[in-house]
Design a protein around this motif. Structure first.
Motif, PDB file in Angstrom:
ATOM      1  N   SER A   1      -6.840  -4.061  -5.148  1.00 34.80           N
ATOM      2  CA  SER A   1      -6.991  -3.011  -4.141  1.00 34.80           C
ATOM      3  C   SER A   1      -6.769  -3.605  -2.753  1.00 34.80           C
ATOM      4  CB  SER A   1      -8.381  -2.375  -4.238  1.00 34.80           C
ATOM      5  OG  SER A   1      -9.398  -3.368  -4.247  1.00 34.80           O
ATOM      6  N   PHE A   2      -6.271  -2.754  -1.832  1.00 36.54           N
ATOM      7  CA  PHE A   2      -5.793  -3.282  -0.561  1.00 36.54           C
ATOM      8  C   PHE A   2      -6.196  -2.396   0.610  1.00 36.54           C
ATOM      9  CE2 PHE A   2      -2.800  -4.095  -4.001  1.00 36.54           C
ATOM     10  CZ  PHE A   2      -2.829  -5.485  -4.046  1.00 36.54           C
ATOM     11  N   ASN A   3      -6.292  -3.031   1.756  1.00 39.72           N
ATOM     12  CA  ASN A   3      -6.482  -2.330   3.011  1.00 39.72           C
ATOM     13  C   ASN A   3      -5.281  -1.423   3.269  1.00 39.72           C
ATOM     14  OD1 ASN A   3      -5.584  -2.529   6.090  1.00 39.72           O
ATOM     15  ND2 ASN A   3      -7.824  -2.489   6.028  1.00 39.72           N
ATOM     16  N   LEU A   4      -5.523  -0.252   3.834  1.00 34.84           N
ATOM     17  CA  LEU A   4      -4.464   0.734   4.012  1.00 34.84           C
ATOM     18  C   LEU A   4      -3.305   0.210   4.854  1.00 34.84           C
ATOM     19  CD1 LEU A   4      -3.168   3.506   3.824  1.00 34.84           C
ATOM     20  CD2 LEU A   4      -4.706   4.300   5.620  1.00 34.84           C
ATOM     21  N   LEU A   5      -3.601  -0.345   6.022  1.00 37.24           N
ATOM     22  CA  LEU A   5      -2.518  -0.778   6.894  1.00 37.24           C
ATOM     23  C   LEU A   5      -1.744  -1.942   6.293  1.00 37.24           C
ATOM     24  CD1 LEU A   5      -4.101  -0.397  10.436  1.00 37.24           C
ATOM     25  CD2 LEU A   5      -2.652   1.205   9.169  1.00 37.24           C
ATOM     26  N   GLU A   6      -2.412  -2.784   5.513  1.00 38.66           N
ATOM     27  CA  GLU A   6      -1.693  -3.845   4.812  1.00 38.66           C
ATOM     28  C   GLU A   6      -0.738  -3.239   3.790  1.00 38.66           C
ATOM     29  OE1 GLU A   6      -2.472  -7.255   1.407  1.00 38.66           O
ATOM     30  OE2 GLU A   6      -4.180  -6.409   2.479  1.00 38.66           O
ATOM     31  N   ASN A   7      -1.215  -2.246   3.044  1.00 37.99           N
ATOM     32  CA  ASN A   7      -0.371  -1.603   2.045  1.00 37.99           C
ATOM     33  C   ASN A   7       0.784  -0.857   2.695  1.00 37.99           C
ATOM     34  OD1 ASN A   7      -0.210  -1.696  -0.719  1.00 37.99           O
ATOM     35  ND2 ASN A   7      -1.640  -0.031  -1.095  1.00 37.99           N
ATOM     36  N   LEU A   8       0.532  -0.284   3.862  1.00 38.10           N
ATOM     37  CA  LEU A   8       1.562   0.478   4.555  1.00 38.10           C
ATOM     38  C   LEU A   8       2.799  -0.370   4.833  1.00 38.10           C
ATOM     39  CD1 LEU A   8       2.288   3.207   5.889  1.00 38.10           C
ATOM     40  CD2 LEU A   8       1.278   2.314   8.006  1.00 38.10           C
ATOM     41  N   SER A   9       2.604  -1.659   5.041  1.00 39.73           N
ATOM     42  CA  SER A   9       3.739  -2.536   5.315  1.00 39.73           C
ATOM     43  C   SER A   9       4.692  -2.616   4.126  1.00 39.73           C
ATOM     44  CB  SER A   9       3.252  -3.940   5.692  1.00 39.73           C
ATOM     45  OG  SER A   9       2.625  -4.572   4.580  1.00 39.73           O
ATOM     46  N   PHE A  10       4.224  -2.239   2.931  1.00 41.97           N
ATOM     47  CA  PHE A  10       5.067  -2.263   1.735  1.00 41.97           C
ATOM     48  C   PHE A  10       5.843  -0.950   1.555  1.00 41.97           C
ATOM     49  CE2 PHE A  10       2.313  -5.776   1.014  1.00 41.97           C
ATOM     50  CZ  PHE A  10       3.022  -6.652   0.206  1.00 41.97           C
ATOM     51  N   SER A  11       5.725  -0.044   2.520  1.00 41.72           N
ATOM     52  CA  SER A  11       6.485   1.207   2.476  1.00 41.72           C
ATOM     53  C   SER A  11       7.776   1.120   3.281  1.00 41.72           C
ATOM     54  CB  SER A  11       5.644   2.370   3.013  1.00 41.72           C
ATOM     55  OG  SER A  11       5.433   2.219   4.411  1.00 41.72           O
ATOM     56  N   GLY A  12       7.908   0.056   4.083  1.00 42.38           N
ATOM     57  CA  GLY A  12       9.087  -0.089   4.929  1.00 42.38           C
ATOM     58  C   GLY A  12       9.132   0.877   6.090  1.00 42.38           C
ATOM     59  N   THR A  13       7.995   1.481   6.428  1.00 40.32           N
ATOM     60  CA  THR A  13       7.967   2.508   7.466  1.00 40.32           C
ATOM     61  C   THR A  13       8.273   1.947   8.841  1.00 40.32           C
ATOM     62  OG1 THR A  13       6.391   3.850   6.223  1.00 40.32           O
ATOM     63  CG2 THR A  13       6.514   4.246   8.587  1.00 40.32           C
ATOM     64  N   ASN A  14       9.118   2.684   9.566  1.00 40.68           N
ATOM     65  CA  ASN A  14       9.488   2.269  10.916  1.00 40.68           C
ATOM     66  C   ASN A  14       9.898   3.500  11.706  1.00 40.68           C
ATOM     67  OD1 ASN A  14      10.279   0.377  13.039  1.00 40.68           O
ATOM     68  ND2 ASN A  14      12.369   0.969  12.522  1.00 40.68           N
ATOM     69  N   HIS A  15       9.396   3.610  12.923  1.00 39.97           N
ATOM     70  CA  HIS A  15       9.842   4.631  13.854  1.00 39.97           C
ATOM     71  C   HIS A  15      10.145   3.953  15.191  1.00 39.97           C
ATOM     72  CE1 HIS A  15       7.649   7.218  10.965  1.00 39.97           C
ATOM     73  NE2 HIS A  15       8.555   8.114  11.289  1.00 39.97           N
ATOM     74  N   HIS A  16      11.286   4.299  15.762  1.00 41.76           N
ATOM     75  CA  HIS A  16      11.686   3.694  17.029  1.00 41.76           C
ATOM     76  C   HIS A  16      10.922   4.339  18.179  1.00 41.76           C
ATOM     77  CE1 HIS A  16      14.850   1.803  14.724  1.00 41.76           C
ATOM     78  NE2 HIS A  16      15.270   2.988  14.313  1.00 41.76           N
ATOM     79  N   ASP A  17      11.144   3.828  19.381  1.00 42.94           N
ATOM     80  CA  ASP A  17      10.536   4.373  20.588  1.00 42.94           C
ATOM     81  C   ASP A  17      11.002   5.814  20.766  1.00 42.94           C
ATOM     82  OD1 ASP A  17       9.271   4.630  23.036  1.00 42.94           O
ATOM     83  OD2 ASP A  17      11.000   3.867  24.151  1.00 42.94           O
TER      84      ASP A  17
END
Length: 560
Positions: free
Chosen positions: A460-476
């Motif tokens: 089990s993992f911390n949410l924000l740590e797991n989020l990094s495995f989604s490849g999520t990115n939004h520009h400015d």
């Protein structure tokens, strides 16, 4: 930075336009099926008709997330030689298992219901399958434009949809054009097929504009998923396991899936109905807790998580299917809600609806049908084609499954069993519901808080740590998550004060938080995985989900 008057002129400047015969919004299974069928018919008749698919993800498949055990029925009809074309559909279902989790350690086996008999189906990565489908579409001459979010419809003076407009690019967080500003384009078409997936932003706007929701309100679940990599000797390709029960309480609609895919991948996830009442429920933490059950952990131990994501799922069923046509366009796939809930499948139905949309659009344009006159016609033949299809009868036969669970887990299991084994979906009655999921939440004062265990960093993992495995990115860019006009005070005065800020728990990406004890909401839109949960479950549905202005933002799913 342009001056204010110049900035306003830029934002209101006329868009360039291009004309197509067919515009499709959404590069998932439904949209690509529509494009393929349309071009197949054009090839068969020697007609030169143009079709474009617009996809907001940076590439086809980047925003596609599903369980997924694929029923190939629709694909067999659309591309009969898909095996010879080396589709990424290799892992045949070999074993079905259905368990009731009684507690954090106990479980009992249940007979596998007919809906979950996966004989003849395949464990797949749907994001990979859609990439392959895009290749098939391009070979037929379909234009595919990824990283091209559609911000709004284009309507004529009579209110008919005559195309779509892509989002402006190059707007800063202050909402003003930057030096890289580029105005979006108008893409005009005789017909527009909306295949954006569950809770598509333009689809929802169109359904409101044309009053297409004539039945029950749509209801939803949130699906949270991880992909794990294990040693090949531990992977049993084709093993399919479903559970219900723990960690959810008896009044919450919830279930899990765990699929083995060759050569060494395990897809594991939890689905939670968004009609739950207790605002302290945290679906993400429920999922992390679920993985510690010995029935689940034995599959994952020694492996490593390689991907994470989340997506909302239509669960309203047959009763919530809207009117499918409107002046200038059609709804297909999960935009319209074609999900067979007890089968936990919507890909085959989405593909079939897309194929029929493409087929009827072509016939209307070439055979003197309702669209032959040009822009803005309503192709009512599509509604008829869907009602005469196997999708319609399949959806109707399971219409009472999800509503039966409104009385609790035991009542739902009892009724669904009777429907599957005795009634066969032929019962002469239909259960209904009248509440939206956001209206089912109880005030926090009436509910008990839930203490979740801390993640162990292994299973089990911390949410924000797991989020990094989604490849999520939004520009400015400006936030694409907007508080609706008139609801500026809803987060503090309603959500925080009355309901204990449920959005700070149900969001699977940590977008919404109240960092201070003063009811001040912070929206971390850069975290958004485009699951659409906030537009469904926030009190009074105060969030308006819009497409990010910068194409290609959001998750980058490769294995989902």
């Amino acid at each position: 930075m342009p001056a204010r008057s110049d900035a306003e002129d830029l934002l209101n400047s006329e868009r360039e336009s291009m004309d197509y015969d067919l515009v499709i919004v959404g590069g998932g299974p439904a949209g690509l099926s529509a494009a393929i069928r349309f071009k197949q018919m054009a090839a068969e008749t020697g007609e030169d008709l143009s079709v474009i698919v617009l996809e907001k993800g940076h590439e086809i498949g980047a925003h596609v997330l599903s369980g997924n055990v694929l029923d190939p029925r629709a694909l067999d009809e659309l591309i009969p030689d898909w095996k010879e074309k080396d589709a990424p559909i290799k892992t045949k279902a070999t074993e079905d298992s259905f368990k009731w989790l009684l507690s954090e350690t106990a479980s009992v086996p249940l007979p596998t219901p007919p809906a979950l008999d996966n004989h003849g189906n395949y464990v797949v990565s749907l994001s990979q399958v859609t990439r392959w489908m895009a290749e098939q579409a391009e070979e037929l001459g379909v234009d595919i434009f990824p990283a091209t979010p559609v911000s709004e419809g284009v309507f004529d003076d009579e209110g008919r949809l005559i195309g779509v407009a892509t989002a402006d690019v190059g707007i800063g967080k202050d909402g003003k054009p930057t030096d890289s500003f580029t105005r979006g384009m108008e893409l005009r078409a005789k017909q527009t097929i909306l295949a954006e997936g569950c809770r598509g932003s333009l689809s929802e706007d169109v359904m409101d504009r044309f009053s297409l929701r004539t039945g029950d309100p749509q209801t939803y679940s949130i699906g949270i998923k991880e992909v794990w990599e294990v040693d090949e000797d531990k992977c049993k390709p084709g093993l399919i396991q479903h559970t219900l029960g723990w960690p959810a309480t008896m009044d919450v609609y919830s279930g899990s899936f765990l699929y083995h895919m060759e050569p060494n991948k395990i897809m594991v996830g939890l689905v939670v109905g968004l009609d739950y009442a207790n605002p302290y429920i945290n679906p993400y933490k429920e999922f992390q807790r679920y993985k510690h059950h010995p029935l689940i952990s034995k599959h994952l131990e020694g492996g490593r998580r390689v991907a994470y994501g989340a997506r909302c799922i239509n669960t309203g069923g047959f009763q919530a299917i809207p009117k499918l046509t409107f002046p200038g366009g059609m709804l297909a796939g999960c935009s319209a809600g074609f999900v067979n809930v007890p089968r936990i499948k919507g890909t085959h139905t989405a593909m079939k609806s897309g194929a029929l949309a493409g087929e009827t659009a072509f016939k209307a344009m070439l055979e003197g049908g309702s669209a032959s006159s040009g822009l803005g016609a309503e192709v009512t033949e599509y509604q008829t084609a869907m009602e005469n299809s196997w999708v319609w009868s399949e959806m109707r036969s399971v219409r009472n499954y999800k509503p039966a669970f409104k009385k609790g887990l035991l009542a739902g299991m009892a009724y669904s069993g009777a429907s599957a084994y005795v009634l066969g979906g032929r019962e002469p009655w239909t259960f209904h519901w009248s509440k939206k999921d956001s209206e089912c939440t109880k005030p926090a004062a009436e509910c008990e808080k839930i203490e979740y265990p801390k993640p162990d960093g292994v299973l089990s993992f911390n949410l924000l740590e797991n989020l990094s495995f989604s490849g999520t990115n939004h520009h400015d860019q400006p936030s694409h998550l907007r508080i609706k006009p008139g609801h500026e005070n809803t987060p503090k005065d309603v959500s925080w004060k009355t309901y204990g800020a449920p959005e700070s728990r149900f969001c699977p990406a940590g977008v919404y938080e109240y960092p201070e004890d003063d009811g001040r909401l912070v929206i971390n839109s850069q975290n958004c995985v485009h699951c659409k949960c906030c537009s469904i479950k926030t009190p009074e549905q105060y969030i308006k989900w819009t497409v990010p202005e910068s194409g290609g933002g959001g998750p980058d799913y490769q294995l989902m």
